[in-house]
Scaffold this motif. Structure first.
Motif, PDB file in Angstrom:
ATOM      1  N   VAL A 169       0.428  -1.035  -0.006  1.00 21.85           N
ATOM      2  CA  VAL A 169      -0.042   0.232  -0.332  1.00 21.85           C
ATOM      3  C   VAL A 169       1.258   1.366   0.268  1.00 21.85           C
ATOM      4  O   VAL A 169       1.551   1.063   0.760  1.00 21.85           O
ATOM      5  N   TYR A 170       1.394   2.007  -1.483  1.00 19.61           N
ATOM      6  CA  TYR A 170       1.852   2.774  -0.434  1.00 19.61           C
ATOM      7  C   TYR A 170       2.131   4.125  -2.591  1.00 19.61           C
ATOM      8  O   TYR A 170       1.088   4.760  -2.442  1.00 19.61           O
ATOM      9  N   LEU A 171       1.433   3.564  -3.803  1.00 25.33           N
ATOM     10  CA  LEU A 171       0.988   4.548  -4.742  1.00 25.33           C
ATOM     11  C   LEU A 171      -0.056   4.056  -5.112  1.00 25.33           C
ATOM     12  O   LEU A 171      -1.011   3.311  -5.653  1.00 25.33           O
ATOM     13  N   GLU A 172      -0.953   5.391  -4.624  1.00 22.74           N
ATOM     14  CA  GLU A 172      -1.868   5.620  -5.383  1.00 22.74           C
ATOM     15  C   GLU A 172      -3.065   5.263  -5.785  1.00 22.74           C
ATOM     16  O   GLU A 172      -3.857   4.712  -6.391  1.00 22.74           O
ATOM     17  N   GLU A 173      -1.943   5.444  -6.902  1.00 23.04           N
ATOM     18  CA  GLU A 173      -2.672   5.149  -8.647  1.00 23.04           C
ATOM     19  C   GLU A 173      -2.277   3.247  -8.532  1.00 23.04           C
ATOM     20  O   GLU A 173      -3.489   3.183  -9.470  1.00 23.04           O
ATOM     21  N   THR A 174      -2.494   2.594  -7.654  1.00 29.28           N
ATOM     22  CA  THR A 174      -2.280   1.518  -7.314  1.00 29.28           C
ATOM     23  C   THR A 174      -3.674   1.044  -7.052  1.00 29.28           C
ATOM     24  O   THR A 174      -4.052  -0.543  -7.433  1.00 29.28           O
ATOM     25  N   PHE A 175      -4.158   1.834  -6.250  1.00 26.15           N
ATOM     26  CA  PHE A 175      -5.091   1.536  -5.184  1.00 26.15           C
ATOM     27  C   PHE A 175      -6.039   1.029  -5.378  1.00 26.15           C
ATOM     28  O   PHE A 175      -6.547  -0.499  -5.543  1.00 26.15           O
ATOM     29  N   ALA A 176      -7.038   1.126  -6.551  1.00 22.20           N
ATOM     30  CA  ALA A 176      -8.287   0.983  -7.113  1.00 22.20           C
ATOM     31  C   ALA A 176      -7.866  -0.829  -7.619  1.00 22.20           C
ATOM     32  O   ALA A 176      -8.619  -1.476  -7.916  1.00 22.20           O
ATOM     33  N   ASP A 177      -6.747  -0.329  -8.392  1.00 19.04           N
ATOM     34  CA  ASP A 177      -6.381  -2.191  -8.891  1.00 19.04           C
ATOM     35  C   ASP A 177      -5.972  -3.552  -7.729  1.00 19.04           C
ATOM     36  O   ASP A 177      -6.383  -4.416  -7.896  1.00 19.04           O
ATOM     37  N   LEU A 178      -5.725  -2.824  -7.249  1.00 16.05           N
ATOM     38  CA  LEU A 178      -5.645  -3.432  -5.862  1.00 16.05           C
ATOM     39  C   LEU A 178      -7.435  -4.000  -5.669  1.00 16.05           C
ATOM     40  O   LEU A 178      -6.827  -5.301  -4.997  1.00 16.05           O
ATOM     41  N   ARG A 199       2.568   5.424   6.420  1.00 17.31           N
ATOM     42  CA  ARG A 199       4.193   7.079   5.718  1.00 17.31           C
ATOM     43  C   ARG A 199       2.433   8.324   5.866  1.00 17.31           C
ATOM     44  O   ARG A 199       3.353   9.385   6.698  1.00 17.31           O
ATOM     45  N   TYR A 200       1.608   8.053   5.202  1.00 14.17           N
ATOM     46  CA  TYR A 200       1.868   8.799   5.295  1.00 14.17           C
ATOM     47  C   TYR A 200      -0.130   9.176   4.565  1.00 14.17           C
ATOM     48  O   TYR A 200      -0.730   8.111   4.891  1.00 14.17           O
ATOM     49  N   GLU A 201      -0.902   9.549   4.248  1.00 17.69           N
ATOM     50  CA  GLU A 201      -2.141  10.381   4.598  1.00 17.69           C
ATOM     51  C   GLU A 201      -3.223   9.788   3.552  1.00 17.69           C
ATOM     52  O   GLU A 201      -4.334   8.411   4.221  1.00 17.69           O
ATOM     53  N   ARG A 202      -2.380   9.074   2.100  1.00 13.33           N
ATOM     54  CA  ARG A 202      -2.829   8.070   0.769  1.00 13.33           C
ATOM     55  C   ARG A 202      -2.748   6.704   1.589  1.00 13.33           C
ATOM     56  O   ARG A 202      -3.836   5.858   1.095  1.00 13.33           O
ATOM     57  N   ASP A 203      -2.182   6.929   2.882  1.00  8.55           N
ATOM     58  CA  ASP A 203      -2.042   5.094   3.177  1.00  8.55           C
ATOM     59  C   ASP A 203      -3.690   4.808   4.133  1.00  8.55           C
ATOM     60  O   ASP A 203      -4.101   3.498   3.924  1.00  8.55           O
ATOM     61  N   ARG A 204      -3.603   5.463   5.225  1.00  8.77           N
ATOM     62  CA  ARG A 204      -5.161   5.827   5.225  1.00  8.77           C
ATOM     63  C   ARG A 204      -6.153   5.603   4.643  1.00  8.77           C
ATOM     64  O   ARG A 204      -6.757   5.605   5.402  1.00  8.77           O
ATOM     65  N   ARG A 205      -6.327   6.714   3.378  1.00  4.70           N
ATOM     66  CA  ARG A 205      -7.467   6.683   2.516  1.00  4.70           C
ATOM     67  C   ARG A 205      -7.454   5.128   1.671  1.00  4.70           C
ATOM     68  O   ARG A 205      -8.339   5.040   2.149  1.00  4.70           O
ATOM     69  N   PHE A 206      -6.507   5.023   1.830  1.00  2.65           N
ATOM     70  CA  PHE A 206      -6.466   2.921   1.177  1.00  2.65           C
ATOM     71  C   PHE A 206      -7.246   2.291   2.266  1.00  2.65           C
ATOM     72  O   PHE A 206      -8.308   1.673   1.726  1.00  2.65           O
ATOM     73  N   LEU A 207      -6.709   1.997   3.315  1.00  2.97           N
ATOM     74  CA  LEU A 207      -7.553   1.541   4.815  1.00  2.97           C
ATOM     75  C   LEU A 207      -9.206   2.023   4.777  1.00  2.97           C
ATOM     76  O   LEU A 207     -10.061   0.967   4.736  1.00  2.97           O
ATOM     77  N   ARG A 208      -8.969   3.450   4.969  1.00  3.83           N
ATOM     78  CA  ARG A 208     -11.022   3.441   4.614  1.00  3.83           C
ATOM     79  C   ARG A 208     -11.632   2.724   2.930  1.00  3.83           C
ATOM     80  O   ARG A 208     -12.777   2.562   3.224  1.00  3.83           O
ATOM     81  N   MET A 209     -11.115   3.146   1.962  1.00  2.00           N
ATOM     82  CA  MET A 209     -11.138   2.039   0.937  1.00  2.00           C
ATOM     83  C   MET A 209     -11.316   0.879   1.122  1.00  2.00           C
ATOM     84  O   MET A 209     -12.460   0.543   0.262  1.00  2.00           O
ATOM     85  N   LEU A 210     -10.573   0.108   1.616  1.00  6.08           N
ATOM     86  CA  LEU A 210     -10.671  -1.176   2.039  1.00  6.08           C
ATOM     87  C   LEU A 210     -11.701  -1.473   2.977  1.00  6.08           C
ATOM     88  O   LEU A 210     -12.546  -2.330   2.126  1.00  6.08           O
ATOM     89  N   ARG A 211     -12.041  -0.295   3.917  1.00  2.00           N
ATOM     90  CA  ARG A 211     -13.457  -1.140   4.506  1.00  2.00           C
ATOM     91  C   ARG A 211     -14.465  -0.273   4.131  1.00  2.00           C
ATOM     92  O   ARG A 211     -15.289  -0.870   4.522  1.00  2.00           O
ATOM     93  N   GLU A 212     -14.355   0.021   2.996  1.00  2.00           N
ATOM     94  CA  GLU A 212     -15.722   0.246   1.791  1.00  2.00           C
ATOM     95  C   GLU A 212     -16.062  -1.047   1.250  1.00  2.00           C
ATOM     96  O   GLU A 212     -17.733  -1.326   0.833  1.00  2.00           O
ATOM     97  N   ARG A 213     -15.318  -1.974   2.010  1.00  2.00           N
ATOM     98  CA  ARG A 213     -15.893  -3.496   0.364  1.00  2.00           C
ATOM     99  C   ARG A 213     -15.988  -4.098   1.485  1.00  2.00           C
ATOM    100  O   ARG A 213     -16.235  -5.722   1.439  1.00  2.00           O
ATOM    101  N   PHE A 214     -14.472  -4.700   2.526  1.00  2.00           N
ATOM    102  CA  PHE A 214     -14.120  -5.302   3.386  1.00  2.00           C
ATOM    103  C   PHE A 214     -14.421  -5.076   4.897  1.00  2.00           C
ATOM    104  O   PHE A 214     -14.419  -3.890   5.156  1.00  2.00           O
TER     105      PHE A 214
END
Length: 241
Positions: A169-178, A199-214
């Motif tokens: 979980v690092y590159l924001e442009e990969t989040f949707a594909d992941l 490390r960054y706010e975008r990492d926490r953003r991925f967790l929020r995205m993950l929680r929408e589906r998992f």
């Protein structure tokens, strides 16, 4: 591929640039090739892989007779450790049955582990698998190309019991594909384990995205390395490990 930045220096940087890193897991010494010069930070062993490997070794998950996939494997340490730990009791029992000439209808088998990354990393991955797994374990470990979000049909939908990822979980442009890849690989029973630093706010953003589906919860935090381990299941499942 597990892409992460490096903000340190000195001895730690020298270790990352070393051609190999050594560990001991599942009672075996492991020598993991690294490829900083060829592949950059994607081909070195980061703390998140070591912390999640240690978590698995401590018995955090039953790996016996499980179908396991590692995403963005990099050097492959995590998948290698999962394969070794998944051998465990089933291997010893099979040897005992053979020695006693006892025929059983069902003997536990080891974990079947698929270790994946993009094409550029496969040569390093394959070398580490060949050099660190004994033949009886190697037969159940497969290295395969997987670029998140692409050619997912090559992997049966919902076919895995456990999905592993360390520092992916690092590159924001990969989040949707992941996320698309996780949804494809997971059935309702599938457990996802992700280890990372936030490390960054975008990492926490991925967790929020993950929680929408998992359904997501933190199951371990290593204060020494500042690495978190999260478990996730498709929404609707809230089982503990």
């Amino acid at each position: 591929m597990a892409l992460v930045p490096y903000a340190g220096g000195g001895g730690a940087l020298a270790a990352l640039r070393s051609p190999a890193a050594t560990f001991r897991f599942a009672g075996r010494p492991l020598r993991i090739r690294q490829g900083w010069a060829q592949l950059g930070v994607a081909a070195v062993v980061w703390d998140a892989a070591v912390v999640l490997s240690t978590f698995l070794e401590a018995g955090g998950v039953d790996l016996q007779d499980r179908d396991v996939v590692e995403l963005g494997a990099g050097t492959g340490l995590l998948g290698i450790v999962a394969a070794l730990l998944g051998e465990g009791r089933g291997c010893a029992l099979r040897r005992a049955c053979a020695w006693l000439c006892v025929r059983l209808t069902r003997v536990p088998t080891g974990a079947r582990v698929t270790i994946t990354d993009r094409a550029a990393a496969l040569e390093l991955l394959e070398a580490n698998v060949q050099e660190n797994l004994p033949p009886e374990v190697r037969a159940r470990a497969t290295v395969r190309e997987l670029t998140w979000g692409k050619d997912l049909g090559a992997f049966p939908a919902g076919a895995f019991d456990l999905v592993l990822g360390s520092d992916i979980v690092y590159l924001e442009e990969t989040f949707a594909d992941l996320l698309r890849t996780l949804e494809h690989l997971c059935a309702e029973h599938t457990l996802v384990l992700l280890s990372c630093r936030l490390r960054y706010e975008r990492d926490r953003r991925f967790l929020r995205m993950l929680r929408e589906r998992f359904s997501v919860q933190e199951v371990h935090y290593d204060a020494r390395t500042d690495v978190h381990i999260y478990q996730a299941r498709k929404a609707g499942r809230k089982d503990e490990i």
